[in-house]
Design a protein around this motif. Sequence first.
Motif, PDB file in Angstrom:
ATOM      1  N   LYS A   2      36.373  31.581  46.540  1.00  0.00           N
ATOM      2  CA  LYS A   2      36.422  32.742  45.653  1.00  0.00           C
ATOM      3  C   LYS A   2      35.177  32.741  44.761  1.00  0.00           C
ATOM      4  CE  LYS A   2      39.561  35.125  42.508  1.00  0.00           C
ATOM      5  NZ  LYS A   2      38.588  36.164  42.369  1.00  0.00           N
ATOM      6  N   GLU A   3      34.676  33.931  44.558  1.00  0.00           N
ATOM      7  CA  GLU A   3      33.454  34.033  43.776  1.00  0.00           C
ATOM      8  C   GLU A   3      33.694  33.648  42.322  1.00  0.00           C
ATOM      9  OE1 GLU A   3      29.846  37.138  43.164  1.00  0.00           O
ATOM     10  OE2 GLU A   3      31.763  37.889  43.901  1.00  0.00           O
ATOM     11  N   LEU A   4      32.663  33.159  41.697  1.00  0.00           N
ATOM     12  CA  LEU A   4      32.720  32.840  40.267  1.00  0.00           C
ATOM     13  C   LEU A   4      33.054  34.124  39.489  1.00  0.00           C
ATOM     14  CD1 LEU A   4      31.929  30.121  38.998  1.00  0.00           C
ATOM     15  CD2 LEU A   4      29.683  31.117  38.525  1.00  0.00           C
ATOM     16  N   ASP A 198      35.315  46.572  24.893  1.00  0.00           N
ATOM     17  CA  ASP A 198      35.551  45.173  25.238  1.00  0.00           C
ATOM     18  C   ASP A 198      34.787  44.862  26.525  1.00  0.00           C
ATOM     19  OD1 ASP A 198      36.554  42.774  26.244  1.00  0.00           O
ATOM     20  OD2 ASP A 198      38.599  43.162  25.579  1.00  0.00           O
ATOM     21  N   ALA A 199      33.638  44.184  26.367  1.00  0.00           N
ATOM     22  CA  ALA A 199      32.774  43.940  27.523  1.00  0.00           C
ATOM     23  C   ALA A 199      33.429  42.991  28.511  1.00  0.00           C
ATOM     24  CB  ALA A 199      31.430  43.380  27.066  1.00  0.00           C
ATOM     25  N   ARG A 200      34.134  42.000  27.993  1.00  0.00           N
ATOM     26  CA  ARG A 200      34.752  41.043  28.922  1.00  0.00           C
ATOM     27  C   ARG A 200      35.726  41.753  29.848  1.00  0.00           C
ATOM     28  NH1 ARG A 200      37.653  38.121  25.709  1.00  0.00           N
ATOM     29  NH2 ARG A 200      36.324  36.314  25.435  1.00  0.00           N
ATOM     30  N   ALA A 201      36.609  42.558  29.263  1.00  0.00           N
ATOM     31  CA  ALA A 201      37.613  43.250  30.064  1.00  0.00           C
ATOM     32  C   ALA A 201      36.943  44.218  31.050  1.00  0.00           C
ATOM     33  CB  ALA A 201      38.573  44.000  29.153  1.00  0.00           C
ATOM     34  N   ALA A 202      35.873  44.864  30.599  1.00  0.00           N
ATOM     35  CA  ALA A 202      35.186  45.829  31.467  1.00  0.00           C
ATOM     36  C   ALA A 202      34.557  45.111  32.665  1.00  0.00           C
ATOM     37  CB  ALA A 202      34.126  46.588  30.678  1.00  0.00           C
ATOM     38  N   ILE A 203      33.929  43.963  32.414  1.00  0.00           N
ATOM     39  CA  ILE A 203      33.286  43.220  33.508  1.00  0.00           C
ATOM     40  C   ILE A 203      34.347  42.718  34.490  1.00  0.00           C
ATOM     41  CG2 ILE A 203      31.921  41.179  34.093  1.00  0.00           C
ATOM     42  CD1 ILE A 203      30.516  41.506  31.355  1.00  0.00           C
ATOM     43  N   ASN A 204      35.454  42.238  33.971  1.00  0.00           N
ATOM     44  CA  ASN A 204      36.542  41.811  34.859  1.00  0.00           C
ATOM     45  C   ASN A 204      37.028  42.962  35.725  1.00  0.00           C
ATOM     46  OD1 ASN A 204      36.672  39.104  34.219  1.00  0.00           O
ATOM     47  ND2 ASN A 204      38.085  39.435  32.508  1.00  0.00           N
ATOM     48  N   ASP A 205      37.161  44.123  35.135  1.00  0.00           N
ATOM     49  CA  ASP A 205      37.601  45.278  35.917  1.00  0.00           C
ATOM     50  C   ASP A 205      36.573  45.654  36.972  1.00  0.00           C
ATOM     51  OD1 ASP A 205      40.043  45.549  34.791  1.00  0.00           O
ATOM     52  OD2 ASP A 205      39.489  47.130  33.384  1.00  0.00           O
ATOM     53  N   LEU A 206      35.304  45.601  36.583  1.00  0.00           N
ATOM     54  CA  LEU A 206      34.253  45.941  37.547  1.00  0.00           C
ATOM     55  C   LEU A 206      34.342  45.007  38.754  1.00  0.00           C
ATOM     56  CD1 LEU A 206      31.654  47.509  38.289  1.00  0.00           C
ATOM     57  CD2 LEU A 206      30.373  45.717  37.124  1.00  0.00           C
ATOM     58  N   GLN A 207      34.526  43.741  38.485  1.00  0.00           N
ATOM     59  CA  GLN A 207      34.605  42.792  39.595  1.00  0.00           C
ATOM     60  C   GLN A 207      35.832  43.071  40.462  1.00  0.00           C
ATOM     61  OE1 GLN A 207      34.681  38.644  38.451  1.00  0.00           O
ATOM     62  NE2 GLN A 207      34.113  37.966  40.526  1.00  0.00           N
ATOM     63  N   GLU A 211      35.579  44.091  44.448  1.00  0.00           N
ATOM     64  CA  GLU A 211      36.177  43.271  45.497  1.00  0.00           C
ATOM     65  C   GLU A 211      37.001  44.102  46.467  1.00  0.00           C
ATOM     66  OE1 GLU A 211      38.234  40.204  43.389  1.00  0.00           O
ATOM     67  OE2 GLU A 211      36.406  39.021  43.119  1.00  0.00           O
ATOM     68  N   ARG A 212      37.351  45.319  46.060  1.00  0.00           N
ATOM     69  CA  ARG A 212      38.197  46.131  46.927  1.00  0.00           C
ATOM     70  C   ARG A 212      37.464  47.279  47.593  1.00  0.00           C
ATOM     71  NH1 ARG A 212      40.922  43.904  43.168  1.00  0.00           N
ATOM     72  NH2 ARG A 212      43.092  43.256  43.361  1.00  0.00           N
ATOM     73  N   GLY A 213      36.253  47.520  47.198  1.00  0.00           N
ATOM     74  CA  GLY A 213      35.533  48.608  47.853  1.00  0.00           C
ATOM     75  C   GLY A 213      34.368  49.091  47.016  1.00  0.00           C
ATOM     76  N   GLU A 214      33.912  50.287  47.353  1.00  0.00           N
ATOM     77  CA  GLU A 214      32.784  50.826  46.611  1.00  0.00           C
ATOM     78  C   GLU A 214      33.201  51.198  45.197  1.00  0.00           C
ATOM     79  OE1 GLU A 214      29.995  53.827  48.168  1.00  0.00           O
ATOM     80  OE2 GLU A 214      31.005  53.414  50.069  1.00  0.00           O
ATOM     81  N   VAL A 215      32.293  50.993  44.264  1.00  0.00           N
ATOM     82  CA  VAL A 215      32.633  51.301  42.880  1.00  0.00           C
ATOM     83  C   VAL A 215      32.458  52.800  42.651  1.00  0.00           C
ATOM     84  CG1 VAL A 215      32.178  50.791  40.466  1.00  0.00           C
ATOM     85  CG2 VAL A 215      31.947  49.005  42.181  1.00  0.00           C
ATOM     86  N   ARG A 216      33.518  53.508  43.000  1.00  0.00           N
ATOM     87  CA  ARG A 216      33.499  54.957  42.834  1.00  0.00           C
ATOM     88  C   ARG A 216      34.670  55.399  41.981  1.00  0.00           C
ATOM     89  NH1 ARG A 216      32.188  57.148  48.350  1.00  0.00           N
ATOM     90  NH2 ARG A 216      33.802  58.611  47.765  1.00  0.00           N
ATOM     91  N   LEU A 217      34.517  56.602  41.454  1.00  0.00           N
ATOM     92  CA  LEU A 217      35.495  57.100  40.494  1.00  0.00           C
ATOM     93  C   LEU A 217      36.947  57.009  40.993  1.00  0.00           C
ATOM     94  CD1 LEU A 217      35.501  58.201  37.671  1.00  0.00           C
ATOM     95  CD2 LEU A 217      35.393  60.509  38.587  1.00  0.00           C
ATOM     96  N   GLU A 218      37.178  57.435  42.230  1.00  0.00           N
ATOM     97  CA  GLU A 218      38.559  57.459  42.743  1.00  0.00           C
ATOM     98  C   GLU A 218      39.174  56.070  42.725  1.00  0.00           C
ATOM     99  OE1 GLU A 218      35.789  59.800  43.740  1.00  0.00           O
ATOM    100  OE2 GLU A 218      36.057  58.644  45.576  1.00  0.00           O
ATOM    101  N   LEU A 219      38.372  55.093  43.144  1.00  0.00           N
ATOM    102  CA  LEU A 219      38.908  53.741  43.218  1.00  0.00           C
ATOM    103  C   LEU A 219      39.204  53.187  41.817  1.00  0.00           C
ATOM    104  CD1 LEU A 219      39.709  51.600  45.247  1.00  0.00           C
ATOM    105  CD2 LEU A 219      37.413  50.636  45.090  1.00  0.00           C
TER     106      LEU A 219
END
Length: 443
Positions: A2-4, A198-207, A211-219
């Motif tokens: 699993k990625e860091l 909250d940058a931490r929470a935002a970065i966690n969400d981005l990751q 991990e599930r697909g392209e970072v697009r609005l719908e997803l």
Amino acid sequence: MKELPWIVKHRPKRVDEVVDQEEAKREIGLWLEAWLKGSPPREKGLLLYGPPGVGKTSLVEAFVKERDLELLELNASDSRRREELERIVGVAAARRPLRKRLMVILMDEVDGIDPRADEGGIEFLASVLERTVNPIIMTANDPWKESLRPLRERSKLVAFRELTEAQVVTLLQSICEKERLKCDKEALGLIARRNRGDARAAINDLQAVAERGEVRLELVEKLVKGREKSLDIWRTLSELFYAEEGWRAKRAVTQSEEDYESLMAWINDNIPKKYKDPEDLYRAYDALARASLMLSRAKATGEWSFLRYVFDLMGPGVALAKKGEVSKERFSFPERIRAMAETKSMREVREELAALLAKRLLTSKATVKTEVLPYLFVIFRQGSPEAAAKLTLGYPFSSEMLKLLAGARASEIAALAEKLRGTKGEGRREEKRERRGLDKFLM
Ligand SMILES: Nc1ncnc2c1ncn2[C@@H]1O[C@H](COP(=O)(O)OP(=O)(O)OP(=O)(O)O)[C@@H](O)[C@H]1O
Ligand SMILES: [Mg+2]
């Protein structure tokens, strides 16, 4: 493998990689400089405070790296009972490190020190602050907790700010670049918005999204839930007035679904309900008055950073004004807001009326509003009641519409129309139903 976690992988390594927090950077920099020059500042401790995930811990770590210092870090998962602290912090505070110039002692999340479970921890830290030969930096989300007073009195307080949405988006974008990811700007905007500074929470969400697909609005819409739902006015008020801690009060106002002005009106009307002690009242109104001043300043100058003070004053400022008991009296519905709600429904009624007439007259709502309604107002309010009553028979006006058209004459005209229609049958039932509607409206 699993990625860091990205919050670890992309943790700022240099001070200038920490987004914003310029004032904090300056203050910490100067304070450390004094230590390094061999003349420790009067306050040997720093208490960094602010909301979660805005860079408090990261900034200290970045300073330590840049200045090539040693770091001793104790966080909330370590035991912070007196014996433990004596063994670790007590020793570290008593002598300089062997290889480096200084050892920064970082006590993370001191507001999490439990006065019971970690007995004696705070008192011991306070005593260490008097005699340490190494700089001690503490962090907290809520520095105003009563139990932290001994630390507060012996430290310099440094505030950290919630990041703006734009800053979080920029931060997320830079991570997308490093990860060679194609990220939708709108998608990043939504992640930032749902995590409120909250940058931490935002970065966690981005990751999680990446991990599930392209970072697009719908997803993002599908995967990222708002971390905290907005609070309706009742919850906002009770969380605010019963808050014992500053951060709870702050959270109550920042998460309220009300706009600032209505919220201020609500708080204004409820202060005398909940506070009875004259001094509590004085302090609460003083805070609210200053909040109001800050809000108008923010609006006048476009300096929206003033909002921070607005929230601090009408949240913690009002909540912590109380020394006495909070009264059990119920929250009231502010008069101004009631009036606004009423005019709002009047506006809706006007729209409904215009729609009804437009359909019957085969014209647009706009035309009805400019060319028909003005005449109807004259007929219903100043003309003969009979004429108005006859019109009422011809159109299925609701009682709200009639009230809008006729004002004080509404019931007179309704009664006349009823008489003209006869007192039996469908019409009467209809009228009754609408009367109930009218009662509700007038409540
Ligand atoms: N201002 C910032 N600039 C860049 N990255 C940040 C910033 N704030 C937070 N981060 C990111 O979020 C992660 C968590 O930040 P950090 O641990 O510094 O937050 P904190 O303010 O100490 O929060 P807490 O109060 O919960 O301890 C960091 O690893 C970093 O990736
Ligand atoms: Mg931290």
